[in-house]
Enzyme design. Structure first.
Site, PDB file in Angstrom:
ATOM      1  CG  HIS A  24       5.222  23.747  20.444  1.00 53.76           C
ATOM      2  ND1 HIS A  24       5.445  22.924  21.519  1.00 53.76           N
ATOM      3  CD2 HIS A  24       4.097  24.447  20.736  1.00 53.76           C
ATOM      4  CE1 HIS A  24       4.477  23.118  22.420  1.00 53.76           C
ATOM      5  NE2 HIS A  24       3.658  24.046  21.963  1.00 53.76           N
ATOM      6  CD  GLU A  25       3.428  27.903  19.670  1.00 58.36           C
ATOM      7  OE1 GLU A  25       2.186  27.803  19.508  1.00 58.36           O
ATOM      8  OE2 GLU A  25       3.982  27.721  20.769  1.00 58.36           O
ATOM      9  CG  HIS A  76      -0.376  24.365  19.036  1.00 59.70           C
ATOM     10  ND1 HIS A  76      -0.987  23.422  19.829  1.00 59.70           N
ATOM     11  CD2 HIS A  76       0.716  24.784  19.727  1.00 59.70           C
ATOM     12  CE1 HIS A  76      -0.308  23.272  20.952  1.00 59.70           C
ATOM     13  NE2 HIS A  76       0.745  24.093  20.908  1.00 59.70           N
TER      14      HIS A  76
END
Length: 163
Positions: free
Chosen positions: A73-74, A77
């Site tokens: 997820h990170e 980004h």
């Protein structure tokens, strides 16, 4: 948090970056990794600093979730920022990366138990019932800098007077 847990997360970040580099046939730099995220947030990508921050308390209790979901997820980004510039944090570019690279749907919020990291809360009221605000939002209300509304009934929140 054990050193081996930090090493597992660091290794997973590297695997995700390497996978993206291979997929896009371009080199992506390994970000700086810190384990100093506080509060209820599991992880945070600091785009301009090329840094990932992870919550050590939530990590200790949710190692598998971090490795399977939070780290990709990170990383996505950062990848979205590198590939597309400034875009909506959980917008279509980020969602496409999550699915293409990691076969994940891309949830905005985690479902981890935050009991250990939950800060003090303050009671507010709307037309449909009581709502709790954290210290940061409560202080904004008290200082006259923000008015919050209920997501359901759209009425403004008012501090709950304890009698």
């Amino acid at each position: 948090m054990s050193l081996s847990t930090q090493q597992l997360v660091t290794k997973k970040v590297k695997q995700c970056i390497d996978h993206a580099s291979t997929h896009f046939d371009q080199h992506f730099m390994l970000p700086k990794i810190n384990f100093n995220q506080k509060g209820k947030i599991a992880g945070c990508a600091r785009l301009q600093k090329n840094e990932l921050r992870f919550n050590p308390i939530l990590l200790d209790d949710n190692v598998d979730a971090f490795l399977e979901e939070v780290v990709p997820h990170e990383v996505c980004h950062l990848l979205a920022y590198w590939l597309f510039g400034k875009v909506r944090p959980h917008g279509k570019e980020w969602q496409n990366l999550m699915f293409k690279l990691f076969s994940l749907k891309g949830q905005t919020y985690h479902q981890m138990d935050v009991t250990k990291v939950k800060g003090k809360s303050f009671h507010y009221q709307c037309q449909c019932g009581p709502i709790e605000l954290g210290i940061r939002r409560h202080n904004k209300v008290i200082n006259g800098k923000q008015i919050y509304v209920c997501k359901k009934c759209r009425s403004p929140l008012a501090a709950y007077a304890l009698v």
